[in-house]
Design a protein around this motif. Structure first.
Motif, mmCIF file in Angstrom:
data_model
loop_
_atom_site.group_PDB
_atom_site.id
_atom_site.type_symbol
_atom_site.label_atom_id
_atom_site.label_comp_id
_atom_site.label_asym_id
_atom_site.label_seq_id
_atom_site.Cartn_x
_atom_site.Cartn_y
_atom_site.Cartn_z
ATOM 1 N N GLY A 41 42.341 69.858 35.251
ATOM 2 C CA GLY A 41 42.083 68.438 35.079
ATOM 3 C C GLY A 41 43.363 67.648 34.886
ATOM 4 N N ASP A 42 43.211 66.384 34.537
ATOM 5 C CA ASP A 42 44.337 65.481 34.339
ATOM 6 C C ASP A 42 44.464 65.159 32.863
ATOM 7 O OD1 ASP A 42 45.387 62.409 34.210
ATOM 8 O OD2 ASP A 42 46.240 63.470 35.926
ATOM 9 N N LEU A 43 45.703 65.009 32.388
ATOM 10 C CA LEU A 43 45.922 64.742 30.973
ATOM 11 C C LEU A 43 45.279 63.423 30.546
ATOM 12 C CD1 LEU A 43 47.221 65.634 28.341
ATOM 13 C CD2 LEU A 43 49.347 64.526 29.067
ATOM 14 N N GLN A 44 45.290 62.429 31.416
ATOM 15 C CA GLN A 44 44.658 61.151 31.075
ATOM 16 C C GLN A 44 43.152 61.312 30.877
ATOM 17 O OE1 GLN A 44 45.773 58.238 34.012
ATOM 18 N NE2 GLN A 44 47.773 57.878 33.073
ATOM 19 N N ASP A 45 42.542 62.172 31.692
ATOM 20 C CA ASP A 45 41.110 62.432 31.527
ATOM 21 C C ASP A 45 40.828 63.076 30.181
ATOM 22 O OD1 ASP A 45 40.655 61.424 34.053
ATOM 23 O OD2 ASP A 45 40.755 63.389 35.032
ATOM 24 N N TYR A 46 41.730 63.953 29.741
ATOM 25 C CA TYR A 46 41.573 64.588 28.434
ATOM 26 C C TYR A 46 41.590 63.545 27.333
ATOM 27 C CZ TYR A 46 43.037 66.916 24.135
ATOM 28 O OH TYR A 46 43.138 67.326 22.828
ATOM 29 N N HIS A 47 42.548 62.624 27.386
ATOM 30 C CA HIS A 47 42.638 61.597 26.350
ATOM 31 C C HIS A 47 41.421 60.669 26.379
ATOM 32 C CE1 HIS A 47 46.482 62.856 24.923
ATOM 33 N NE2 HIS A 47 47.105 62.611 26.054
ATOM 34 N N MET A 48 40.962 60.309 27.560
ATOM 35 C CA MET A 48 39.774 59.467 27.641
ATOM 36 C C MET A 48 38.557 60.184 27.053
ATOM 37 S SD MET A 48 40.067 57.501 31.323
ATOM 38 C CE MET A 48 38.598 56.545 30.946
ATOM 39 N N TYR A 49 38.458 61.467 27.333
ATOM 40 C CA TYR A 49 37.324 62.239 26.819
ATOM 41 C C TYR A 49 37.341 62.286 25.291
ATOM 42 C CZ TYR A 49 34.180 66.168 25.931
ATOM 43 O OH TYR A 49 33.167 66.964 25.450
ATOM 44 N N ARG A 50 38.504 62.576 24.709
ATOM 45 C CA ARG A 50 38.541 62.686 23.249
ATOM 46 C C ARG A 50 38.366 61.328 22.578
ATOM 47 N NH1 ARG A 50 43.203 61.365 20.725
ATOM 48 N NH2 ARG A 50 45.088 61.079 21.970
ATOM 49 N N TYR A 51 38.825 60.246 23.207
ATOM 50 C CA TYR A 51 38.565 58.923 22.641
ATOM 51 C C TYR A 51 37.070 58.627 22.640
ATOM 52 C CZ TYR A 51 43.508 57.607 22.525
ATOM 53 O OH TYR A 51 44.853 57.535 22.242
ATOM 54 N N GLN A 52 36.384 59.018 23.705
ATOM 55 C CA GLN A 52 34.934 58.817 23.748
ATOM 56 C C GLN A 52 34.226 59.605 22.652
ATOM 57 O OE1 GLN A 52 34.188 60.023 27.774
ATOM 58 N NE2 GLN A 52 34.553 57.993 28.629
ATOM 59 N N GLN A 53 34.780 60.742 22.287
ATOM 60 C CA GLN A 53 34.207 61.564 21.221
ATOM 61 C C GLN A 53 34.689 61.136 19.833
ATOM 62 O OE1 GLN A 53 31.843 63.664 21.990
ATOM 63 N NE2 GLN A 53 32.153 63.262 24.174
ATOM 64 N N GLY A 54 35.640 60.199 19.784
ATOM 65 C CA GLY A 54 36.155 59.738 18.499
ATOM 66 C C GLY A 54 37.132 60.698 17.851
ATOM 67 N N ILE A 55 37.943 61.384 18.655
ATOM 68 C CA ILE A 55 38.872 62.383 18.143
ATOM 69 C C ILE A 55 40.298 61.827 18.153
ATOM 70 C CG2 ILE A 55 39.802 64.707 18.445
ATOM 71 C CD1 ILE A 55 36.903 64.731 17.698
ATOM 72 N N PRO A 56 40.866 61.527 16.979
ATOM 73 C CA PRO A 56 42.266 61.105 16.937
ATOM 74 C C PRO A 56 43.194 62.304 17.039
ATOM 75 C CG PRO A 56 41.382 61.180 14.717
ATOM 76 C CD PRO A 56 40.247 61.540 15.647
ATOM 77 N N GLU A 57 44.368 62.081 17.619
ATOM 78 C CA GLU A 57 45.298 63.199 17.827
ATOM 79 C C GLU A 57 46.707 62.646 17.999
ATOM 80 O OE1 GLU A 57 45.779 65.808 21.685
ATOM 81 O OE2 GLU A 57 44.138 66.620 20.479
#
Length: 267
Positions: A124-140
């Motif tokens: 996958g793409d790193l941007q997709d990872y960040h979008m996914y975790r933001y949708q789940q409410g995961i700060p990192e």
């Protein structure tokens, strides 16, 4: 699978015990080794910070750039043909369930080619990872959790196995424990959806989020990717229409979301 911009730091421990850090089966010398995953942008600062607190203990802190960090995310319903993943803790490869929430799948730390280690894995793409975790409410990382500004309970770290109320001591432990046991947490980091034309430079961290009807401050935007992100908001304001006024005087509607994986008492 997405390769995460994270770094690994190892600890060779003598008589000092650090809880909840990943132990390795092999270590140079006689002391056991542990790995700590961190934001790569603050690797040097973290090393310096840990060195200050080791006092006279026989502890060695050093980076391990040969380890690459991968996120193995669920991409759809599991099929009978898909082989289930199994936890692995070896000298060059560590595959474990993400301890924050099952929604984040698995964490893979390896010196080898990450995709080759996951059957039927798709890169996958790193941007997709960040979008996914933001949708789940995961700060990192330090963008979502600025050092000296982000409080553990407001950042929902207690939901993600990030705070212990039985182990100590750590800086801020008394305040964190007292706030937790009173049950009064007025602000939280919520996942948000942005609707409207976004500025070309994106929305700056710290931009004010306002209640549309009254103009009352509801909180501040923390970080985001595209039309999703995180905002630190007062809990009593999240149901009303919210908006952000951008630097170009545009109005962007903000909708706060309560993740369904949060404990029921927090919803």
């Amino acid at each position: 699978m997405c390769k995460d911009a994270r770094s690994m730091t190892s600890f060779c421990m003598g008589c000092y015990c650090v809880p909840d850090i990943l132990g390795l089966p092999e270590c140079t010398g006689e002391a056991p080794s542990f790995l700590l995953e961190c934001d790569s942008s603050v690797l040097g600062a973290l090393q310096k910070h840990l060195s200050v607190y080791k006092i006279r203990r026989k502890v060695t802190v050093e980076p391990h750039p040969e380890f690459h960090v991968w996120a193995v995310l669920p991409c759809g319903p599991q099929t009978s043909e898909a082989a289930p993943l199994e936890e692995r803790v070896e000298a060059t490869t560590v595959l474990l369930r993400d301890p924050r929430t099952a929604r984040m799948g698995w964490r893979l730390l390896t010196q080898d080619d990450g995709p080759a280690l996951v059957p039927r894995g798709q890169l996958g793409d790193l941007q997709d990872y960040h979008m996914y975790r933001y949708q789940q409410g995961i700060p990192e990382g330090v963008c979502d959790l600025p050092p000296g500004m982000a409080l553990p309970l407001e950042s929902n770290l207690v939901f993600m196995n990030g705070v212990s109320f039985t182990k100590g001591c750590y800086i801020g432990q008394e305040l964190t424990a007292r706030t937790h046991h009173t049950g009064v947490i007025r602000k939280r980091l919520f996942p948000v959806k942005l609707e409207g034309a976004l500025p070309a430079s994106a929305i700056s961290p710290g931009t004010l989020v306002t209640v549309t009807a009254t103009g009352q401050a509801a909180g501040k935007f923390r970080a985001g990717q595209g039309h999703v992100g995180l905002a630190l908001l007062r809990s009593e304001t999240i149901k009303g229409p919210l908006h952000i006024k951008t630097s170009e005087s545009q109005m962007v509607a903000v909708t706060a979301v309560v993740p369904d994986w949060w404990p029921t008492a927090a919803k």
